[in-house]
Enzyme design. Structure first.
Site, PDB file in Angstrom:
ATOM      1  N   GLU A 174      -0.043  -1.010  15.699  1.00 65.19           N
ATOM      2  CA  GLU A 174      -0.967   0.086  15.454  1.00 65.19           C
ATOM      3  C   GLU A 174      -1.865   0.281  16.637  1.00 65.19           C
ATOM      4  O   GLU A 174      -2.383   1.301  16.908  1.00 65.19           O
ATOM      5  CB  GLU A 174      -1.798  -0.163  14.196  1.00 65.19           C
ATOM      6  CG  GLU A 174      -1.019   0.073  12.943  1.00 65.19           C
ATOM      7  CD  GLU A 174      -1.830  -0.232  11.697  1.00 65.19           C
ATOM      8  OE1 GLU A 174      -1.858   0.623  10.821  1.00 65.19           O
ATOM      9  OE2 GLU A 174      -2.406  -1.307  11.608  1.00 65.19           O
ATOM     10  N   CYS A 215       2.303   6.048   8.368  1.00 63.63           N
ATOM     11  CA  CYS A 215       1.394   6.168   7.228  1.00 63.63           C
ATOM     12  C   CYS A 215       0.421   7.315   7.489  1.00 63.63           C
ATOM     13  O   CYS A 215      -0.167   7.393   8.577  1.00 63.63           O
ATOM     14  CB  CYS A 215       0.632   4.862   7.052  1.00 63.63           C
ATOM     15  SG  CYS A 215      -0.701   4.957   5.839  1.00 63.63           S
ATOM     16  N   HIS A 260       3.472   2.082  11.333  1.00 68.14           N
ATOM     17  CA  HIS A 260       2.313   1.971  12.217  1.00 68.14           C
ATOM     18  C   HIS A 260       2.165   3.159  13.152  1.00 68.14           C
ATOM     19  O   HIS A 260       1.143   3.313  13.800  1.00 68.14           O
ATOM     20  CB  HIS A 260       2.421   0.710  13.084  1.00 68.14           C
ATOM     21  CG  HIS A 260       2.647  -0.524  12.307  1.00 68.14           C
ATOM     22  ND1 HIS A 260       3.872  -1.142  12.242  1.00 68.14           N
ATOM     23  CD2 HIS A 260       1.807  -1.247  11.539  1.00 68.14           C
ATOM     24  CE1 HIS A 260       3.771  -2.201  11.471  1.00 68.14           C
ATOM     25  NE2 HIS A 260       2.534  -2.285  11.035  1.00 68.14           N
ATOM     26  N   CYS A 279       0.838  -1.192   0.000  1.00 67.00           N
ATOM     27  CA  CYS A 279       0.000   0.000   0.000  1.00 67.00           C
ATOM     28  C   CYS A 279       0.880   1.251   0.000  1.00 67.00           C
ATOM     29  O   CYS A 279       2.100   1.181   0.213  1.00 67.00           O
ATOM     30  CB  CYS A 279      -0.927   0.006   1.219  1.00 67.00           C
ATOM     31  SG  CYS A 279      -0.055   0.204   2.789  1.00 67.00           S
TER      32      CYS A 279
END
Length: 123
Positions: A123, A95, A73, A12
């Site tokens: 996360e 991110c 994360h 991603c």
């Protein structure tokens, strides 16, 4: 047999961004550590470690002369404060989509926040 690769195959955006940040630092000959594995892919993490970007478990484990990269994360605000208190140079590879979720939760006020997933996941 015809094999068709999906348009969305691969990592991603946030993962690609984090890997690119570490690779750019390695190319600049900086000593690099990541705070935890930069992503959840042991092959990539091992390759980066082989090339000089090993991960550390806590900010205090990082060499003071290295660039510490916060994993994709993200981390709690108290961890960033610890990094700054230790005087370690760092860059944040969190991110942007994860950061947005962190911000939403932080600003939730008295709302009840339910997070579904693995409680051991960073996360």
């Amino acid at each position: 047999m015809k094999i068709t690769l999906a348009k969305t195959a691969g990592f991603c955006f946030g993962v690609n961004r984090a890997i690119d940040m570490v690779e750019d630092l390695l190319k600049s000959d900086k000593k690099v550590s990541t705070l935890g594995p930069i992503i959840n892919n042991s092959e990539v993490v091992n390759d980066l470690a082989f090339r000089g970007a090993a991960y550390v478990d806590t900010p205090s484990d990082a060499d003071i002369d290295s660039m510490l990269v916060i994993r994709s994360h993200g981390v709690a605000e108290c961890v960033v404060k610890e990094i700054e208190h230790l005087g370690i140079e760092y860059t944040d590879a969190t991110c942007p989509f994860v950061r947005k979720i962190h911000k939403i939760v932080k600003n939730a006020g008295d709302s009840t926040v339910i997070i579904a997933g693995d409680s051991n996941h960073p996360e």
